[in-house]
Each structure stands twice: as structure tokens, then as C-alpha cells.
Design a protein around this motif. Sequence first.
Motif, PDB file in Angstrom:
ATOM      1  N   LEU A   4     -10.072   5.022  -2.104  1.00 46.00           N
ATOM      2  CA  LEU A   4     -11.016   4.850  -1.001  1.00 46.00           C
ATOM      3  C   LEU A   4     -10.652   3.646  -0.151  1.00 46.00           C
ATOM      4  N   ASP A   5     -10.201   2.564  -0.790  1.00 43.30           N
ATOM      5  CA  ASP A   5      -9.779   1.384  -0.043  1.00 43.30           C
ATOM      6  C   ASP A   5      -8.586   1.704   0.844  1.00 43.30           C
ATOM      7  N   VAL A   6      -7.654   2.473   0.321  1.00 39.44           N
ATOM      8  CA  VAL A   6      -6.479   2.865   1.110  1.00 39.44           C
ATOM      9  C   VAL A   6      -6.916   3.683   2.311  1.00 39.44           C
ATOM     10  N   GLU A   7      -7.792   4.634   2.088  1.00 38.57           N
ATOM     11  CA  GLU A   7      -8.273   5.464   3.195  1.00 38.57           C
ATOM     12  C   GLU A   7      -9.022   4.626   4.232  1.00 38.57           C
ATOM     13  N   ASP A   8      -9.838   3.668   3.777  1.00 42.77           N
ATOM     14  CA  ASP A   8     -10.532   2.766   4.708  1.00 42.77           C
ATOM     15  C   ASP A   8      -9.532   1.947   5.506  1.00 42.77           C
ATOM     16  N   PHE A   9      -8.520   1.416   4.817  1.00 41.36           N
ATOM     17  CA  PHE A   9      -7.495   0.624   5.493  1.00 41.36           C
ATOM     18  C   PHE A   9      -6.801   1.458   6.557  1.00 41.36           C
ATOM     19  N   ILE A  10      -6.460   2.688   6.208  1.00 40.16           N
ATOM     20  CA  ILE A  10      -5.776   3.574   7.146  1.00 40.16           C
ATOM     21  C   ILE A  10      -6.642   3.823   8.378  1.00 40.16           C
ATOM     22  N   GLN A  11      -7.927   4.057   8.164  1.00 40.30           N
ATOM     23  CA  GLN A  11      -8.824   4.310   9.291  1.00 40.30           C
ATOM     24  C   GLN A  11      -8.945   3.082  10.200  1.00 40.30           C
ATOM     25  N   GLN A  12      -8.962   1.900   9.601  1.00 39.38           N
ATOM     26  CA  GLN A  12      -9.142   0.669  10.371  1.00 39.38           C
ATOM     27  C   GLN A  12      -7.845   0.155  10.987  1.00 39.38           C
ATOM     28  N   ASN A  13      -6.722   0.583  10.452  1.00 42.74           N
ATOM     29  CA  ASN A  13      -5.417   0.096  10.901  1.00 42.74           C
ATOM     30  C   ASN A  13      -4.493   1.273  11.189  1.00 42.74           C
ATOM     31  N   ARG A  14      -4.928   2.093  12.118  1.00 42.92           N
ATOM     32  CA  ARG A  14      -4.225   3.350  12.385  1.00 42.92           C
ATOM     33  C   ARG A  14      -2.758   3.140  12.764  1.00 42.92           C
ATOM     34  N   ALA A  15      -2.476   2.115  13.572  1.00 41.32           N
ATOM     35  CA  ALA A  15      -1.093   1.887  14.010  1.00 41.32           C
ATOM     36  C   ALA A  15      -0.195   1.556  12.817  1.00 41.32           C
ATOM     37  N   VAL A  16      -0.681   0.710  11.923  1.00 32.83           N
ATOM     38  CA  VAL A  16       0.093   0.356  10.731  1.00 32.83           C
ATOM     39  C   VAL A  16       0.267   1.585   9.851  1.00 32.83           C
ATOM     40  N   ALA A  17      -0.812   2.341   9.679  1.00 33.66           N
ATOM     41  CA  ALA A  17      -0.746   3.549   8.844  1.00 33.66           C
ATOM     42  C   ALA A  17       0.242   4.558   9.418  1.00 33.66           C
ATOM     43  N   ASP A  18       0.241   4.722  10.726  1.00 34.15           N
ATOM     44  CA  ASP A  18       1.188   5.650  11.357  1.00 34.15           C
ATOM     45  C   ASP A  18       2.626   5.167  11.167  1.00 34.15           C
ATOM     46  N   GLN A  19       2.830   3.849  11.266  1.00 38.24           N
ATOM     47  CA  GLN A  19       4.158   3.282  11.046  1.00 38.24           C
ATOM     48  C   GLN A  19       4.607   3.548   9.613  1.00 38.24           C
ATOM     49  N   VAL A  20       3.729   3.307   8.651  1.00 39.86           N
ATOM     50  CA  VAL A  20       4.070   3.496   7.241  1.00 39.86           C
ATOM     51  C   VAL A  20       4.408   4.955   6.961  1.00 39.86           C
ATOM     52  N   GLU A  21       3.735   5.886   7.599  1.00 42.86           N
ATOM     53  CA  GLU A  21       4.026   7.311   7.387  1.00 42.86           C
ATOM     54  C   GLU A  21       5.470   7.658   7.744  1.00 42.86           C
ATOM     55  N   THR A  22       6.065   6.905   8.656  1.00 43.05           N
ATOM     56  CA  THR A  22       7.454   7.188   9.046  1.00 43.05           C
ATOM     57  C   THR A  22       8.446   6.806   7.945  1.00 43.05           C
ATOM     58  N   TYR A  23       7.999   6.064   6.943  1.00 40.88           N
ATOM     59  CA  TYR A  23       8.873   5.625   5.854  1.00 40.88           C
ATOM     60  C   TYR A  23       8.951   6.642   4.719  1.00 40.88           C
ATOM     61  N   ARG A  24       8.188   7.698   4.824  1.00 43.31           N
ATOM     62  CA  ARG A  24       8.213   8.717   3.780  1.00 43.31           C
ATOM     63  C   ARG A  24       9.522   9.494   3.829  1.00 43.31           C
ATOM     64  N   GLY A  25      10.151   9.634   2.667  1.00 40.45           N
ATOM     65  CA  GLY A  25      11.367  10.427   2.590  1.00 40.45           C
ATOM     66  C   GLY A  25      11.026  11.899   2.564  1.00 40.45           C
ATOM     67  N   TYR A  26      11.870  12.728   3.145  1.00 45.00           N
ATOM     68  CA  TYR A  26      11.590  14.166   3.198  1.00 45.00           C
ATOM     69  C   TYR A  26      11.507  14.772   1.792  1.00 45.00           C
ATOM     70  N   TRP A  27      12.117  14.115   0.817  1.00 44.82           N
ATOM     71  CA  TRP A  27      12.135  14.610  -0.563  1.00 44.82           C
ATOM     72  C   TRP A  27      10.888  14.217  -1.350  1.00 44.82           C
ATOM     73  N   GLU A  28      10.055  13.334  -0.810  1.00 45.91           N
ATOM     74  CA  GLU A  28       8.909  12.817  -1.560  1.00 45.91           C
ATOM     75  C   GLU A  28       7.728  13.782  -1.526  1.00 45.91           C
ATOM     76  N   SER A  29       7.288  14.180  -2.701  1.00 47.53           N
ATOM     77  CA  SER A  29       6.090  15.011  -2.794  1.00 47.53           C
ATOM     78  C   SER A  29       4.869  14.136  -2.541  1.00 47.53           C
ATOM     79  N   GLU A  30       3.728  14.761  -2.342  1.00 48.54           N
ATOM     80  CA  GLU A  30       2.483  14.002  -2.174  1.00 48.54           C
ATOM     81  C   GLU A  30       2.233  13.117  -3.398  1.00 48.54           C
TER      82      GLU A  30
END
Length: 108
Positions: A4-30
Motif C-alpha cells: 500500500l505504501d508503494v502504491e501511495d508513493f506511486i500515486q504521489q510521485n507519478r513522474a518518478v514512478a513512470d521513470q522507474v517503470e522504464t527500468y523493468r527488463g522485458y524478461w521480468e515477470s510481475e
Amino acid sequence: MSTLDVEDFIQQNRAVADQVETYRGYWESEKHWEPRREFILRNIGDFDDEQLDQLLSLSMVWANNVFLGCRYSTELLDRVKEMAEGIVVEDAPVFKTRDEIMKKQQGR
């Protein structure tokens, strides 16, 4: 930081969360990505932009240790475990060393 804290952080810091999403490797499962993303989000404030590659490398060291059983120096593992303290990984695999397997076989 709980889920829940992660989800709250993502909602409050959308730009950072969007940046972090770009670091996901195509091979990484959820299952692998969500804990590694939490690792990155927890620690991104402690690293300057110039040190971002170091944070991403540390996140991969941690994920490789947890999910693949890779081994690294004690100093490095201690560092990433401290950085990951409190991150819950559901159904994490359990790895045994060759020595542990051999000891069990000899006990039969």
C-alpha cells in the motif's frame, strides 16, 4: 514500505514512478518486477542521478540473489539486504548449496 505504501508513493510521485517503470527488463515477470521496483523506489532518494546505474545494479544483485540464488560477496549481500529490509517476496524460492545437498544425502 508495504504494498500500500508503494502504491501511495506511486500515486504521489507519478513522474518518478513512470521513470522507474522504464527500468523493468522485458524478461521480468510481475512476480520479479514488483519487489525489484519496490527496492528501487525505497532507495532512489539516496542516489544522485549520476549514481542511478549503481542503484539499478544493486537492485539486480538483490533480485538475482532472491529469485535465482546467485551468490555474491558477503559485504555486497549485506548491503543489498539492508537496502531491501521489509520488502516481502511471496513464494520466494529456497536454494540449497551443494554442500547442504551432499550432507543430506550422506545422512540417509
